[in-house]
Write a protein that holds these residues in place. Structure first.
Motif, PDB file in Angstrom:
ATOM      1  N   PHE B  13       0.728  -1.174   0.169  1.00 52.73           N
ATOM      2  CA  PHE B  13       0.035   0.094  -0.037  1.00 52.73           C
ATOM      3  C   PHE B  13       0.783   1.318   0.019  1.00 52.73           C
ATOM      4  N   GLY B  16       2.974   1.559  -3.125  1.00 56.07           N
ATOM      5  CA  GLY B  16       2.117   1.808  -4.179  1.00 56.07           C
ATOM      6  C   GLY B  16       1.647   3.332  -4.234  1.00 56.07           C
ATOM      7  N   GLY B  17       1.393   3.876  -2.995  1.00 51.71           N
ATOM      8  CA  GLY B  17       0.802   5.151  -3.036  1.00 51.71           C
ATOM      9  C   GLY B  17       1.912   6.286  -3.143  1.00 51.71           C
ATOM     10  N   ALA B  65       0.210   0.050  -8.246  1.00 53.47           N
ATOM     11  CA  ALA B  65      -1.180   0.936  -8.172  1.00 53.47           C
ATOM     12  C   ALA B  65      -2.252  -0.070  -7.570  1.00 53.47           C
ATOM     13  N   LEU B  66      -2.248  -1.035  -8.461  1.00 56.98           N
ATOM     14  CA  LEU B  66      -3.444  -1.930  -8.245  1.00 56.98           C
ATOM     15  C   LEU B  66      -3.385  -2.597  -6.433  1.00 56.98           C
ATOM     16  N   HIS B  68      -2.237  -0.972  -4.033  1.00 60.65           N
ATOM     17  CA  HIS B  68      -2.365   0.236  -3.330  1.00 60.65           C
ATOM     18  C   HIS B  68      -4.140   0.411  -3.229  1.00 60.65           C
ATOM     19  N   ALA B  69      -4.456   0.278  -4.420  1.00 63.66           N
ATOM     20  CA  ALA B  69      -5.931   0.479  -4.635  1.00 63.66           C
ATOM     21  C   ALA B  69      -6.727  -0.337  -3.925  1.00 63.66           C
ATOM     22  N   ARG B  72      -6.821   0.074  -0.345  1.00 65.17           N
ATOM     23  CA  ARG B  72      -7.474   1.104   0.404  1.00 65.17           C
ATOM     24  C   ARG B  72      -8.892   1.025   0.138  1.00 65.17           C
TER      25      ARG B  72
END
Lengths: 130, 109
Positions: B13, B16-17, B65-66, B68-69, B72
């Motif tokens: 997370f 990626g963030g 990114a995936l 991270h998303a 979240r």
């Protein structure tokens, strides 16, 4: 920054204060991140990899007003994510130099500096080098 | 204490963030506005993606990114009331990130 989130008695806690609404928007930026990745792979990367014909036959989707608006919304959320992330960077990565804590504002400023540098490098690679 | 896989997902997370915070605005400007406007043309995109390190970096950005998303979205939905299905929710979110990454790999190879 708002204080700790309230103990969750209801599922509408986020709609009780502006600080909480902004926290929810910040968290929702992740939906925009995921949506962008899907759009990028679907409309751009896979078409470019398939060749000029595939790219040309899909480019009108990319240039449609709807996709323009979608990208504008994604850009707003991406920027919200960047700003809130850099604001929290000093909390996640406290730095000490010579035994003294680096001020939070300096760490955030450094993150914005890195953001500007990375953006400039990517633009130069795409617009000038390629 | 029971061993936990939380630190792994937390690290993904965070990584990626940071990557999305640094890269996403400029990437959205390029692919959402400059490419449709014709400022960046097919030949430029093709030469970029013909260079394998570019594909590797794009895969890394997509992968982080995936995750991270996924992390979240999982915690946001939990905070919005899906606490009773926390485990299936987590499985669905991370499986989505894995599926997206596999798709990205097949597109980029």
């Amino acid at each position: 920054m708002p204080g700790p989130l309230p103990r969750q008695k209801s599922n509408t806690w986020w709609n009780q204060r502006w600080a909480y609404r902004i926290v929810l928007l910040r968290e929702l930026s992740s939906v925009a991140v995921a949506a962008y990745v899907v759009l990028l792979l679907l409309l751009l990367v896979s078409q470019v990899r398939e060749g000029e014909g595939a790219f040309a036959s899909h480019v009108d989707v990319l240039t449609s007003p709807l996709l323009w608006i979608v990208h504008l919304v994604i850009l707003a959320f991406a920027q919200l994510h960047s700003s809130t992330w850099f604001a929290l960077t000093p909390k996640a990565l406290p730095l000490k130099l010579g035994g003294r804590r680096v001020p939070d504002a300096l760490i955030t400023a450094g993150a914005y500096g890195a953001w500007l540098a990375v953006s400039a490098v990517v633009l130069v690679i795409v617009l000038v080098v390629a | 204490m029971r061993p936990s896989n939380e630190p792994f997902f937390w690290a993904m997370f965070s990584a990626g963030g940071m990557v999305t915070a640094l890269l996403l605005p400029v990437l959205v400007v390029i692919t959402g506005f400059l490419v449709p406007a014709g400022v960046v043309e097919f030949a430029q995109l093709e030469s970029l993606f013909d260079f394998w390190p570019v594909r590797l970096v794009v895969f890394g950005v997509v992968f982080l990114a995936l995750f991270h998303a996924a992390h979240r979205i999982r915690h946001t939905l939990k905070d919005l009331g899906l606490r009773s299905v926390a485990t299936p929710l987590a499985v669905v979110c991370y499986l989505g990130a894995i599926a997206g990454s596999v798709w990205a790999a097949t597109v980029l190879v």
